[in-house]
Design a protein around this motif. Structure first.
Motif, PDB file in Angstrom:
ATOM      1  N   THR A 129       0.812  -1.203  -0.123  1.00  0.00           N
ATOM      2  CA  THR A 129      -0.154   0.002   0.170  1.00  0.00           C
ATOM      3  C   THR A 129       0.964   1.317  -0.183  1.00  0.00           C
ATOM      4  O   THR A 129       0.313   2.283  -0.613  1.00  0.00           O
ATOM      5  N   GLU A 130       2.005   1.277   0.682  1.00  0.00           N
ATOM      6  CA  GLU A 130       2.640   2.546   1.022  1.00  0.00           C
ATOM      7  C   GLU A 130       3.513   3.011  -0.492  1.00  0.00           C
ATOM      8  O   GLU A 130       3.574   4.032  -0.634  1.00  0.00           O
ATOM      9  N   VAL A 131       3.755   1.946  -1.398  1.00  0.00           N
ATOM     10  CA  VAL A 131       4.437   2.218  -2.490  1.00  0.00           C
ATOM     11  C   VAL A 131       3.768   1.699  -3.831  1.00  0.00           C
ATOM     12  O   VAL A 131       3.204   2.573  -4.713  1.00  0.00           O
ATOM     13  N   TRP A 132       3.685   0.465  -4.055  1.00  0.00           N
ATOM     14  CA  TRP A 132       2.884  -0.062  -5.198  1.00  0.00           C
ATOM     15  C   TRP A 132       1.657   0.167  -5.428  1.00  0.00           C
ATOM     16  O   TRP A 132       1.232   0.420  -6.469  1.00  0.00           O
ATOM     17  N   GLY A 133       0.899   0.477  -4.200  1.00  0.00           N
ATOM     18  CA  GLY A 133      -0.620   0.716  -4.439  1.00  0.00           C
ATOM     19  C   GLY A 133      -0.939   2.061  -3.977  1.00  0.00           C
ATOM     20  O   GLY A 133      -2.487   2.350  -3.919  1.00  0.00           O
ATOM     21  N   ASN A 134      -0.102   2.893  -3.760  1.00  0.00           N
ATOM     22  CA  ASN A 134      -0.497   4.267  -3.395  1.00  0.00           C
ATOM     23  C   ASN A 134      -1.053   5.031  -4.338  1.00  0.00           C
ATOM     24  O   ASN A 134      -1.263   4.562  -5.576  1.00  0.00           O
ATOM     25  N   GLU A 135      -1.680   6.049  -4.123  1.00  0.00           N
ATOM     26  CA  GLU A 135      -2.431   6.896  -5.071  1.00  0.00           C
ATOM     27  C   GLU A 135      -1.579   7.624  -6.173  1.00  0.00           C
ATOM     28  O   GLU A 135      -2.199   7.759  -7.199  1.00  0.00           O
ATOM     29  N   ALA A 136      -0.552   7.814  -5.738  1.00  0.00           N
ATOM     30  CA  ALA A 136       0.272   8.668  -6.830  1.00  0.00           C
ATOM     31  C   ALA A 136       0.707   7.499  -8.015  1.00  0.00           C
ATOM     32  O   ALA A 136       0.855   7.836  -9.051  1.00  0.00           O
ATOM     33  N   ARG A 161      -1.696  -0.150 -13.747  1.00  0.00           N
ATOM     34  CA  ARG A 161      -2.813  -0.798 -13.598  1.00  0.00           C
ATOM     35  C   ARG A 161      -2.310  -2.155 -13.053  1.00  0.00           C
ATOM     36  O   ARG A 161      -3.262  -3.021 -12.271  1.00  0.00           O
ATOM     37  N   PHE A 162      -1.226  -2.681 -13.119  1.00  0.00           N
ATOM     38  CA  PHE A 162      -0.648  -3.974 -12.526  1.00  0.00           C
ATOM     39  C   PHE A 162      -0.302  -3.741 -10.908  1.00  0.00           C
ATOM     40  O   PHE A 162      -0.861  -4.402 -10.219  1.00  0.00           O
ATOM     41  N   PHE A 163       0.646  -2.655 -10.812  1.00  0.00           N
ATOM     42  CA  PHE A 163       1.149  -2.787  -9.432  1.00  0.00           C
ATOM     43  C   PHE A 163      -0.079  -2.257  -8.506  1.00  0.00           C
ATOM     44  O   PHE A 163       0.129  -2.830  -7.254  1.00  0.00           O
ATOM     45  N   PRO A 164      -0.814  -1.674  -8.648  1.00  0.00           N
ATOM     46  CA  PRO A 164      -1.953  -1.350  -7.607  1.00  0.00           C
ATOM     47  C   PRO A 164      -2.816  -2.415  -7.022  1.00  0.00           C
ATOM     48  O   PRO A 164      -3.202  -2.572  -6.011  1.00  0.00           O
ATOM     49  N   ASP A 170       3.080  -5.161 -21.715  1.00  0.00           N
ATOM     50  CA  ASP A 170       2.553  -3.860 -20.984  1.00  0.00           C
ATOM     51  C   ASP A 170       2.973  -3.708 -19.746  1.00  0.00           C
ATOM     52  O   ASP A 170       3.211  -2.760 -19.034  1.00  0.00           O
ATOM     53  N   PHE A 171       3.299  -4.835 -18.972  1.00  0.00           N
ATOM     54  CA  PHE A 171       3.954  -4.750 -17.731  1.00  0.00           C
ATOM     55  C   PHE A 171       5.479  -4.098 -17.656  1.00  0.00           C
ATOM     56  O   PHE A 171       5.544  -3.154 -16.961  1.00  0.00           O
ATOM     57  N   ILE A 172       6.047  -4.568 -18.593  1.00  0.00           N
ATOM     58  CA  ILE A 172       7.363  -3.718 -18.868  1.00  0.00           C
ATOM     59  C   ILE A 172       7.282  -2.330 -18.974  1.00  0.00           C
ATOM     60  O   ILE A 172       7.916  -1.497 -18.617  1.00  0.00           O
ATOM     61  N   ARG A 173       6.266  -1.992 -19.833  1.00  0.00           N
ATOM     62  CA  ARG A 173       6.003  -0.306 -19.921  1.00  0.00           C
ATOM     63  C   ARG A 173       5.687   0.157 -18.647  1.00  0.00           C
ATOM     64  O   ARG A 173       6.177   1.210 -18.517  1.00  0.00           O
ATOM     65  N   GLU A 174       4.621  -0.491 -17.951  1.00  0.00           N
ATOM     66  CA  GLU A 174       4.344   0.254 -16.644  1.00  0.00           C
ATOM     67  C   GLU A 174       5.702   0.393 -15.868  1.00  0.00           C
ATOM     68  O   GLU A 174       5.828   1.311 -15.221  1.00  0.00           O
ATOM     69  N   THR A 175       6.522  -0.552 -15.773  1.00  0.00           N
ATOM     70  CA  THR A 175       7.628  -0.419 -15.024  1.00  0.00           C
ATOM     71  C   THR A 175       8.704   0.762 -15.309  1.00  0.00           C
ATOM     72  O   THR A 175       9.010   1.401 -14.607  1.00  0.00           O
ATOM     73  N   LYS A 176       8.556   1.031 -16.623  1.00  0.00           N
ATOM     74  CA  LYS A 176       9.423   1.964 -17.294  1.00  0.00           C
ATOM     75  C   LYS A 176       8.780   3.396 -16.878  1.00  0.00           C
ATOM     76  O   LYS A 176       9.503   4.435 -16.634  1.00  0.00           O
ATOM     77  N   VAL A 177       7.457   3.566 -16.890  1.00  0.00           N
ATOM     78  CA  VAL A 177       6.783   4.808 -16.386  1.00  0.00           C
ATOM     79  C   VAL A 177       7.154   5.018 -14.974  1.00  0.00           C
ATOM     80  O   VAL A 177       7.254   6.056 -14.641  1.00  0.00           O
ATOM     81  N   LEU A 178       6.958   3.922 -14.133  1.00  0.00           N
ATOM     82  CA  LEU A 178       7.178   4.231 -12.625  1.00  0.00           C
ATOM     83  C   LEU A 178       8.655   4.357 -12.727  1.00  0.00           C
ATOM     84  O   LEU A 178       9.000   5.472 -11.778  1.00  0.00           O
ATOM     85  N   ARG A 179       9.604   3.945 -13.063  1.00  0.00           N
ATOM     86  CA  ARG A 179      11.102   4.074 -13.042  1.00  0.00           C
ATOM     87  C   ARG A 179      11.184   5.643 -13.286  1.00  0.00           C
ATOM     88  O   ARG A 179      12.080   6.333 -12.677  1.00  0.00           O
ATOM     89  N   ALA A 180      10.657   6.146 -14.498  1.00  0.00           N
ATOM     90  CA  ALA A 180      10.586   7.545 -14.789  1.00  0.00           C
ATOM     91  C   ALA A 180      10.025   8.473 -13.869  1.00  0.00           C
ATOM     92  O   ALA A 180      10.468   9.912 -13.898  1.00  0.00           O
ATOM     93  N   ASN A 181       9.364   8.055 -13.034  1.00  0.00           N
ATOM     94  CA  ASN A 181       8.681   8.971 -12.002  1.00  0.00           C
ATOM     95  C   ASN A 181       8.875   8.685 -10.533  1.00  0.00           C
ATOM     96  O   ASN A 181       7.839   8.916  -9.602  1.00  0.00           O
ATOM     97  N   LEU A 182       9.934   8.024 -10.204  1.00  0.00           N
ATOM     98  CA  LEU A 182      10.166   7.509  -8.834  1.00  0.00           C
ATOM     99  C   LEU A 182       9.737   8.624  -8.001  1.00  0.00           C
ATOM    100  O   LEU A 182       8.971   8.415  -6.778  1.00  0.00           O
ATOM    101  N   ILE A 194      12.465  -6.301 -10.478  1.00  0.00           N
ATOM    102  CA  ILE A 194      11.220  -6.618 -11.107  1.00  0.00           C
ATOM    103  C   ILE A 194      11.272  -6.427 -12.569  1.00  0.00           C
ATOM    104  O   ILE A 194      10.803  -7.565 -13.262  1.00  0.00           O
ATOM    105  N   GLN A 195      12.018  -5.598 -13.110  1.00  0.00           N
ATOM    106  CA  GLN A 195      12.265  -5.308 -14.476  1.00  0.00           C
ATOM    107  C   GLN A 195      13.145  -6.378 -15.040  1.00  0.00           C
ATOM    108  O   GLN A 195      12.857  -7.001 -16.150  1.00  0.00           O
TER     109      GLN A 195
END
Length: 126
Positions: free
Chosen positions: A36-43, A50-53, A69-81, A109-110
């Protein structure tokens, strides 16, 4: 407890088989509290994840067909840490601690997702 990331392959019956993780790969995906603190938080959700939450409520199973699609999501998260790393959640932890830890776990994970993509498998974070 810690969250782990594992690669799975489907056998001829469609059952998941978990190959041994290579020695050079880490299986860590964060602390249990990170569901909840990281992977499922509102940010993270605000970034369109859509995967991590899913981890906020359940283990995350990513099927072989979903891996790109999951790999693309990990890239978005990495770019927005910096936009989703917790701040002030735990007074014993600095923001830098969270940024470094999330970056390291996201790398694990990547790597697993890349291995799954190459092997035609999926991953589970549990």
């Amino acid at each position: 407890m810690s969250l782990l990331v594992s690669v799975y392959l489907l056998d001829e019956n469609g059952d998941r088989q978990f190959p041994e993780t290579p020695a050079a790969c880490e299986e860590l995906a964060g602390f249990e509290s990170w569901r909840t603190e990281v992977w499922g938080n509102e940010a993270v959700r605000a970034l369109g994840a859509r995967f991590f939450p899913v981890l906020a409520e359940n283990d995350l199973y990513v099927t072989p067909v979903q891996i790109p699609d999951f790999i693309r999501e990990t890239k978005v998260l990495r770019a927005n840490l910096a936009s989703f790393a917790p701040q002030g959640v735990d007074e014993r932890r600095t923001r830098e601690w969270y940024l470094e830890g999330i970056s390291a776990r996201l790398a694990d994970i990547q790597i697993a997702a890349g291995w799954a993509l190459g092997a035609g498998g999926g991953i589970v974070i549990w």
